[in-house]
Enzyme design. Structure first.
Site, PDB file in Angstrom:
ATOM      1  N   THR A  70       0.802  -1.227   0.000  1.00 38.19           N
ATOM      2  CA  THR A  70       0.000   0.000   0.000  1.00 38.19           C
ATOM      3  C   THR A  70       0.834   1.276   0.000  1.00 38.19           C
ATOM      4  O   THR A  70       0.327   2.331   0.378  1.00 38.19           O
ATOM      5  CB  THR A  70      -0.955   0.013   1.211  1.00 38.19           C
ATOM      6  OG1 THR A  70      -0.182   0.023   2.425  1.00 38.19           O
ATOM      7  CG2 THR A  70      -1.876  -1.202   1.189  1.00 38.19           C
ATOM      8  N   ASP A  78       0.121  -4.895   3.381  1.00 40.71           N
ATOM      9  CA  ASP A  78       1.450  -4.477   3.811  1.00 40.71           C
ATOM     10  C   ASP A  78       1.518  -2.953   3.801  1.00 40.71           C
ATOM     11  O   ASP A  78       1.280  -2.319   2.773  1.00 40.71           O
ATOM     12  CB  ASP A  78       2.508  -5.059   2.867  1.00 40.71           C
ATOM     13  CG  ASP A  78       3.909  -4.610   3.239  1.00 40.71           C
ATOM     14  OD1 ASP A  78       4.466  -5.148   4.199  1.00 40.71           O
ATOM     15  OD2 ASP A  78       4.445  -3.709   2.560  1.00 40.71           O
ATOM     16  N   TYR A 118       5.484   4.872   4.519  1.00 45.69           N
ATOM     17  CA  TYR A 118       4.676   4.946   3.304  1.00 45.69           C
ATOM     18  C   TYR A 118       3.767   6.174   3.317  1.00 45.69           C
ATOM     19  O   TYR A 118       2.606   6.119   2.902  1.00 45.69           O
ATOM     20  CB  TYR A 118       3.832   3.682   3.139  1.00 45.69           C
ATOM     21  CG  TYR A 118       4.618   2.420   2.857  1.00 45.69           C
ATOM     22  CD1 TYR A 118       5.999   2.452   2.629  1.00 45.69           C
ATOM     23  CD2 TYR A 118       3.988   1.178   2.840  1.00 45.69           C
ATOM     24  CE1 TYR A 118       6.707   1.290   2.384  1.00 45.69           C
ATOM     25  CE2 TYR A 118       4.700   0.016   2.586  1.00 45.69           C
ATOM     26  CZ  TYR A 118       6.057   0.076   2.368  1.00 45.69           C
ATOM     27  OH  TYR A 118       6.763  -1.082   2.131  1.00 45.69           O
TER      28      TYR A 118
END
Length: 271
Positions: free
Chosen positions: A25, A64, A69
């Site tokens: 992601t 994930d 991120y």
């Protein structure tokens, strides 16, 4: 519709049951400093919700994410409301991404802070797996920082169900498996140096997650061969692999990946 529901399998001895493909992601939260061959637009909430619904329909139960991120975790929290039991959520600790730059902190205090922050962002009271997001100095991290012992404590406290290491070296992966539940390794058509870590995980009942299974979209082969099929044949041909994390925000790619993985996994597995 082809799905992976019937192909979910145990991830080592973690007690977690995962789909052979997991959804990465990073593209839900960050478009800077990512190693993809083409640029992309971060999907809006409706597109992200539709993608997650499609993944679930296709039998994917593994997500994930990571603090590094961008806004991935904080977006996933609201998007997954009411669905917690349907997902195995893997997050990370150790790497922070701020102002276009990564920085790393493997201290006990930061590890606990990071996990507790991930719990809040993801709106959950436990994480299925937390991996150490290595900066490449795998042995230094494992031998001389408190990150692993802190994760052990968090597991004892019930805040995480399993922990492991996302490293960059064979030596690091092998050492990480001695105390951890899982290793995340790079394994693809171009890079197979970490195969000994997968072999050791198989021998010792540990879990393996594969990152960059498609070489971050750069998978390449001779003309006329299908690089996606060859990639999945390599990755799923090793019985030590629990799941491959593939990050896509394209529904068509997701359907194709699932169909091909199901086809490859329907064939006899090779050691």
């Amino acid at each position: 519709m082809t799905s992976l529901h019937a192909l979910q399998r145990p991830l080592g001895a973690t007690g977690l049951t995962v789909s052979p493909l997991g959804l990465g992601t990073v593209k839900l939260g960050r478009d800077q400093g990512v190693k993809y061959p083409a640029g992309f637009r971060i999907p809006d909430d409706r597109e992200a919700a539709d993608l997650l619904a499609l993944a679930r329909e296709l039998g994917i139960n593994l997500l994930d994410t990571a603090p590094a991120y961008g806004r991935s975790e904080e977006r996933l929290g609201p998007l997954l409301r009411g669905q917690r039991d349907a997902w195995v959520i893997v997050s990370k600790t150790g790497e922070e991404f701020e102002n276009g730059q990564s920085r790393f902190d493997f201290s006990a205090a930061h590890t606990r802070f990071s996990v507790e922050r991930s719990l809040k962002r993801l709106e959950t009271d436990y994480l299925d797996m937390v991996l150490v997001h290595s900066d490449g100095n795998d042995l230094e991290i494992l031998k001389h920082t408190a990150v692993y012992e802190t994760l052990e404590r968090l597991k004892e406290e019930g805040l995480i169900r399993a922990f492991g290491f996302s490293g960059k070296t064979v030596a690091g992966g092998l050492l990480a498996l001695q105390r951890g539940d899982c290793a995340m390794v790079t394994y693809n058509l171009n890079e197979q140096a970490e195969k000994p870590v997968i072999d050791q995980a198989l021998a010792s009942g540990r879990g393996i997650l594969v990152k960059k299974a498609l070489a971050s979209g750069h998978a390449c082969l001779a003309a006329g061969e299908d690089p996606l099929r060859a990639s999945f044949e390599l990755v799923f041909g090793h019985p030590g692999v629990g799941a491959a994390i593939v990050g896509t925000i394209n529904p068509q790619h997701l359907r194709h990946n699932v169909a091909l993985a199901a086809e490859v996994l329907g064939e006899p597995r090779r050691a």
